[in-house]
Design a protein around this motif. Structure first.
Motif, PDB file in Angstrom:
ATOM      1  N   GLN A 140       0.380  -1.373  -0.391  1.00  0.00           N
ATOM      2  CA  GLN A 140      -0.260  -0.408   0.500  1.00  0.00           C
ATOM      3  C   GLN A 140       1.139   1.685   0.087  1.00  0.00           C
ATOM      4  O   GLN A 140       1.218   1.549   0.898  1.00  0.00           O
ATOM      5  CB  GLN A 140      -0.863   0.083   0.883  1.00  0.00           C
ATOM      6  N   ALA A 141       0.583   1.986  -0.810  1.00  0.00           N
ATOM      7  CA  ALA A 141       1.160   3.386  -0.737  1.00  0.00           C
ATOM      8  C   ALA A 141       1.141   3.919  -0.279  1.00  0.00           C
ATOM      9  O   ALA A 141       0.237   4.623   0.555  1.00  0.00           O
ATOM     10  CB  ALA A 141       1.576   3.505  -2.697  1.00  0.00           C
ATOM     11  N   GLU A 142       1.615   5.740   0.458  1.00  0.00           N
ATOM     12  CA  GLU A 142       1.214   6.428   1.127  1.00  0.00           C
ATOM     13  C   GLU A 142       2.450   7.195   0.558  1.00  0.00           C
ATOM     14  O   GLU A 142       3.345   7.308   0.210  1.00  0.00           O
ATOM     15  CB  GLU A 142       1.761   5.972   2.789  1.00  0.00           C
ATOM     16  N   ASP A 143       1.824   8.607   1.440  1.00  0.00           N
ATOM     17  CA  ASP A 143       3.144   9.744   1.308  1.00  0.00           C
ATOM     18  C   ASP A 143       4.435   9.631   2.551  1.00  0.00           C
ATOM     19  O   ASP A 143       4.050   9.120   3.488  1.00  0.00           O
ATOM     20  CB  ASP A 143       2.503  11.375   1.771  1.00  0.00           C
ATOM     21  N   TYR A 144       5.338   9.725   1.574  1.00  0.00           N
ATOM     22  CA  TYR A 144       7.071   9.808   2.896  1.00  0.00           C
ATOM     23  C   TYR A 144       7.401  10.720   2.917  1.00  0.00           C
ATOM     24  O   TYR A 144       7.897  11.212   2.251  1.00  0.00           O
ATOM     25  CB  TYR A 144       7.726   8.604   2.187  1.00  0.00           C
ATOM     26  N   PHE A 168      16.837  15.352   9.741  1.00  0.00           N
ATOM     27  CA  PHE A 168      15.941  15.974   9.999  1.00  0.00           C
ATOM     28  C   PHE A 168      15.566  16.118   8.612  1.00  0.00           C
ATOM     29  O   PHE A 168      16.001  15.085   7.665  1.00  0.00           O
ATOM     30  CB  PHE A 168      16.939  17.891   9.651  1.00  0.00           C
ATOM     31  N   PRO A 169      13.923  15.955   8.274  1.00  0.00           N
ATOM     32  CA  PRO A 169      13.325  15.856   7.561  1.00  0.00           C
ATOM     33  C   PRO A 169      13.320  17.061   6.267  1.00  0.00           C
ATOM     34  O   PRO A 169      14.157  18.188   6.514  1.00  0.00           O
ATOM     35  CB  PRO A 169      12.151  16.587   8.123  1.00  0.00           C
ATOM     36  N   GLY A 170      13.204  15.649   4.954  1.00  0.00           N
ATOM     37  CA  GLY A 170      13.603  16.315   3.874  1.00  0.00           C
ATOM     38  C   GLY A 170      11.728  16.916   3.537  1.00  0.00           C
ATOM     39  O   GLY A 170      11.408  17.201   4.034  1.00  0.00           O
ATOM     40  N   ARG A 171      12.146  16.129   1.806  1.00  0.00           N
ATOM     41  CA  ARG A 171      11.365  16.492   1.335  1.00  0.00           C
ATOM     42  C   ARG A 171       9.856  15.479   1.720  1.00  0.00           C
ATOM     43  O   ARG A 171      10.477  14.527   2.311  1.00  0.00           O
ATOM     44  CB  ARG A 171      11.016  16.686  -0.596  1.00  0.00           C
ATOM     45  N   THR A 172       8.659  15.551   1.345  1.00  0.00           N
ATOM     46  CA  THR A 172       8.049  14.721   1.332  1.00  0.00           C
ATOM     47  C   THR A 172       7.340  14.137   0.223  1.00  0.00           C
ATOM     48  O   THR A 172       7.199  14.625  -0.996  1.00  0.00           O
ATOM     49  CB  THR A 172       5.873  15.585   2.602  1.00  0.00           C
ATOM     50  N   LEU A 173       7.955  12.847  -0.366  1.00  0.00           N
ATOM     51  CA  LEU A 173       7.540  12.526  -0.871  1.00  0.00           C
ATOM     52  C   LEU A 173       5.861  11.487  -1.259  1.00  0.00           C
ATOM     53  O   LEU A 173       5.038  11.379  -1.109  1.00  0.00           O
ATOM     54  CB  LEU A 173       8.341  10.713  -1.566  1.00  0.00           C
ATOM     55  N   GLU A 174       5.109  11.721  -2.951  1.00  0.00           N
ATOM     56  CA  GLU A 174       3.610  11.247  -2.708  1.00  0.00           C
ATOM     57  C   GLU A 174       3.680  10.076  -3.516  1.00  0.00           C
ATOM     58  O   GLU A 174       4.990   9.761  -4.850  1.00  0.00           O
ATOM     59  CB  GLU A 174       3.122  12.071  -3.308  1.00  0.00           C
ATOM     60  N   HIS A 175       3.097   9.313  -2.806  1.00  0.00           N
ATOM     61  CA  HIS A 175       2.729   7.860  -3.105  1.00  0.00           C
ATOM     62  C   HIS A 175       3.971   7.100  -3.277  1.00  0.00           C
ATOM     63  O   HIS A 175       4.770   6.652  -4.717  1.00  0.00           O
ATOM     64  CB  HIS A 175       2.032   7.620  -4.375  1.00  0.00           C
ATOM     65  N   LEU A 202      14.441   0.936   1.008  1.00  0.00           N
ATOM     66  CA  LEU A 202      14.003   1.025  -0.816  1.00  0.00           C
ATOM     67  C   LEU A 202      12.855   2.028  -0.643  1.00  0.00           C
ATOM     68  O   LEU A 202      11.857   1.278  -0.321  1.00  0.00           O
ATOM     69  CB  LEU A 202      14.481   0.139  -1.501  1.00  0.00           C
ATOM     70  N   LEU A 203      13.018   3.327  -1.285  1.00  0.00           N
ATOM     71  CA  LEU A 203      11.332   4.501  -1.719  1.00  0.00           C
ATOM     72  C   LEU A 203      11.354   3.593  -3.019  1.00  0.00           C
ATOM     73  O   LEU A 203      12.397   4.045  -3.645  1.00  0.00           O
ATOM     74  CB  LEU A 203      11.760   5.649  -0.884  1.00  0.00           C
ATOM     75  N   ILE A 204      10.422   3.195  -3.889  1.00  0.00           N
ATOM     76  CA  ILE A 204      10.023   2.821  -4.999  1.00  0.00           C
ATOM     77  C   ILE A 204       8.678   3.685  -5.396  1.00  0.00           C
ATOM     78  O   ILE A 204       7.805   4.016  -4.233  1.00  0.00           O
ATOM     79  CB  ILE A 204       9.472   1.424  -5.025  1.00  0.00           C
ATOM     80  N   ASN A 205       9.057   4.105  -6.121  1.00  0.00           N
ATOM     81  CA  ASN A 205       7.142   5.260  -6.898  1.00  0.00           C
ATOM     82  C   ASN A 205       6.781   4.533  -8.315  1.00  0.00           C
ATOM     83  O   ASN A 205       5.868   5.069  -8.182  1.00  0.00           O
ATOM     84  CB  ASN A 205       8.233   6.786  -7.173  1.00  0.00           C
ATOM     85  N   GLU A 220       0.683  -5.064   5.096  1.00  0.00           N
ATOM     86  CA  GLU A 220       0.403  -4.329   4.719  1.00  0.00           C
ATOM     87  C   GLU A 220       1.962  -3.541   4.535  1.00  0.00           C
ATOM     88  O   GLU A 220       2.247  -3.599   5.655  1.00  0.00           O
ATOM     89  CB  GLU A 220      -0.487  -3.056   4.714  1.00  0.00           C
ATOM     90  N   LEU A 221       2.682  -2.978   3.539  1.00  0.00           N
ATOM     91  CA  LEU A 221       4.261  -2.688   3.558  1.00  0.00           C
ATOM     92  C   LEU A 221       4.268  -0.829   3.160  1.00  0.00           C
ATOM     93  O   LEU A 221       3.238  -0.726   1.749  1.00  0.00           O
ATOM     94  CB  LEU A 221       5.114  -2.764   2.626  1.00  0.00           C
ATOM     95  N   THR A 222       3.731  -0.535   3.277  1.00  0.00           N
ATOM     96  CA  THR A 222       3.804   0.481   3.810  1.00  0.00           C
ATOM     97  C   THR A 222       5.089   1.983   3.935  1.00  0.00           C
ATOM     98  O   THR A 222       5.701   1.439   4.902  1.00  0.00           O
ATOM     99  CB  THR A 222       2.169   1.466   4.749  1.00  0.00           C
ATOM    100  N   ALA A 223       4.772   3.057   3.234  1.00  0.00           N
ATOM    101  CA  ALA A 223       5.929   3.589   3.185  1.00  0.00           C
ATOM    102  C   ALA A 223       5.255   4.675   4.571  1.00  0.00           C
ATOM    103  O   ALA A 223       4.356   5.927   4.936  1.00  0.00           O
ATOM    104  CB  ALA A 223       5.891   4.582   2.368  1.00  0.00           C
ATOM    105  N   GLN A 224       5.711   4.378   5.506  1.00  0.00           N
ATOM    106  CA  GLN A 224       5.723   4.910   6.917  1.00  0.00           C
ATOM    107  C   GLN A 224       6.192   6.633   7.023  1.00  0.00           C
ATOM    108  O   GLN A 224       7.333   7.072   6.568  1.00  0.00           O
ATOM    109  CB  GLN A 224       6.324   4.703   7.806  1.00  0.00           C
ATOM    110  N   LYS A 225       5.220   7.434   7.313  1.00  0.00           N
ATOM    111  CA  LYS A 225       4.980   8.875   7.268  1.00  0.00           C
ATOM    112  C   LYS A 225       6.297   9.216   8.859  1.00  0.00           C
ATOM    113  O   LYS A 225       6.747   8.948   9.727  1.00  0.00           O
ATOM    114  CB  LYS A 225       3.924   9.204   8.428  1.00  0.00           C
ATOM    115  N   ALA A 226       7.212  10.049   8.411  1.00  0.00           N
ATOM    116  CA  ALA A 226       8.636  10.465   9.268  1.00  0.00           C
ATOM    117  C   ALA A 226       8.174  11.002  10.747  1.00  0.00           C
ATOM    118  O   ALA A 226       6.878  11.705  10.192  1.00  0.00           O
ATOM    119  CB  ALA A 226      10.042  11.286   9.379  1.00  0.00           C
ATOM    120  N   ARG A 227       8.401  10.696  11.744  1.00  0.00           N
ATOM    121  CA  ARG A 227       7.589  11.087  12.827  1.00  0.00           C
ATOM    122  C   ARG A 227       8.023  13.120  13.136  1.00  0.00           C
ATOM    123  O   ARG A 227       9.280  13.182  13.468  1.00  0.00           O
ATOM    124  CB  ARG A 227       7.686  10.428  14.219  1.00  0.00           C
TER     125      ARG A 227
END
Length: 382
Positions: free
Chosen positions: A45-49, A294-301, A339-342, A375-382
């Motif tokens: 399942q894809a999420e914003d990361y 530190f947090p960088g950009r937020t990637l979608e899907h 790995l982050l896959i888009n 579910e393999l999800t892209a966890q959002k950075a806290r």
């Protein structure tokens, strides 16, 4: 008996054949085994990361100062903490030089000022008398010299010179006490009581502990994931080891150049009060090698998969017929063991997490009944 014997033999033979056939059928049924490999799956399942930028750097002082004496004289005392490893607060007297000669010079300068003031008062009075007398004389006989203007200017200049000498004498007296310009860690001290030091002599070195800086590199492949506004963005600073220390800093600036050898940019993180003089937090000592993140950009899907599931940019899934199928994916970024896959995957794809020894396209497999699809999800950075 001779008549019945053929019939009995025939019945016994038929019964034996029937028993053999039944036994053979049971053996064949026992030998039928499901040879399909067993796999486990997880549902994608894809999420914003939000990307995390991370690298390492060394904790350094904001300022380094070589302490020097601005006046000459004999050292009469020094601060108990003015030793290597000592911590002194802003405004503390690091050491003192004998003051008698400078106090005398100050008194002499004050006397010179008083004398110059009296001379100026006298000249002003004479100038006033000359001005009143000039009113009864022809203008041709009245000159600046007669009005004592040069003498008045000379007296004013003498007063300014005496005042300047007073300031210098006061400064020299004040400089007999060498003051810490900031909260400082003493690195070295090269003087002792009774030692005579000359003006400009270096007597020690101190580091500013009101703030520390960490210069850490940002790789070229990370630059595109940096946030738009870096100024004052919070960064986490962590030491390595059995008892790690975690502090929070702010990104101060970009050094503005790309290293020609490594092609990396460099950012600076500032941590206030690293030695915890004003808090109960653990000290972050200079020289520590720390991790900065530190947090960088937020990637979608985005799909966030363990690296072990991706081989040669390929992920194995099973289709609706429980057959293995390879899928080519596009890896956007690597973060630790993930790995982050888009591109390449779709929501609800059944990703195989335990492959057979020699997977083949179209190979029939069975899903382990004891495993539930996760579910393999892209966890959002806290």
């Amino acid at each position: 008996m001779k008549v019945l014997f053929p019939f009995l033999a025939l019945a016994a033979g038929f019964g034996g054949m029937t028993l053999i056939e039944v036994s053979a059928s049971e053996d064949e049924q026992k030998d039928i085994v499901d040879t399909r490999p067993t796999v486990t799956i997880e549902t994608a399942q894809a999420e914003d990361y939000q990307v995390v930028i991370s690298n390492h750097g060394e904790v350094q002082p904001l300022e380094r100062t070589m302490i020097s004496a601005q006046v000459s004289g004999e050292v009469v005392s020094w601060h108990p903490s003015f030793v290597a490893g000592g911590l002194v607060l802003r405004g503390s007297v690091l050491f003192s030089i004998e003051k008698d000669a400078y106090e005398a010079a100050l008194l002499q300068a004050q006397a010179n000022v008083s004398l110059a003031q009296s001379q100026l008062i006298e000249e002003k009075a004479r100038a006033d008398v000359a001005e009143r007398e000039a009113k009864s004389l022809p203008s041709s006989k009245v000159s600046d010299l007669y009005l004592r203007k040069p003498q008045l200017l000379s007296a004013q200049a003498n007063l300014k010179s005496a005042q300047a000498g007073l300031k210098i004498a006061q400064r020299d007296l004040d400089n007999c006490d060498v003051i810490a310009p900031y909260d400082a860690l003493v690195v070295s001290r090269n003087i002792g009581v009774g030692q005579f030091i000359g003006q400009g002599t270096t007597v020690g070195e101190i580091y500013n502990v009101e703030a520390a800086e960490i210069i850490f590199p940002v790789a070229g492949f990370d630059r595109e994931f940096l946030p738009d506004n870096l100024a004052e963005k919070e960064a986490k600073v962590t030491t390595n080891g059995y008892n790690p220390i975690e502090r929070t800093g702010l990104i101060s600036r970009d050094l503005g150049v790309v290293d020609q050898a490594t092609r990396m940019s460099q950012l600076v993180v500032r941590v206030n009060d690293p030695y915890s003089l004003k808090s109960n937090m653990p000290a972050l000592k200079f020289g520590n090698y720390v991790q900065v993140s530190f947090p960088g950009r937020t990637l979608e899907h985005i799909y966030r998969l363990p690296q072990s599931l991706v081989n040669n940019q390929t992920v194995w899934i099973i289709d609706k017929d429980n057959k293995l199928q390879p899928k080519k994916v596009e890896i956007l970024r690597e973060e630790g063991e993930f790995l982050l896959i888009n591109k390449g995957l779709s929501d609800n794809d059944s990703i195989v997490t335990t492959l057979p020894e020699y997977p083949q396209t179209g190979m029939e497999v069975k899903v382990s009944s004891g495993e539930k699809a996760n579910e393999l999800t892209a966890q959002k950075a806290r």
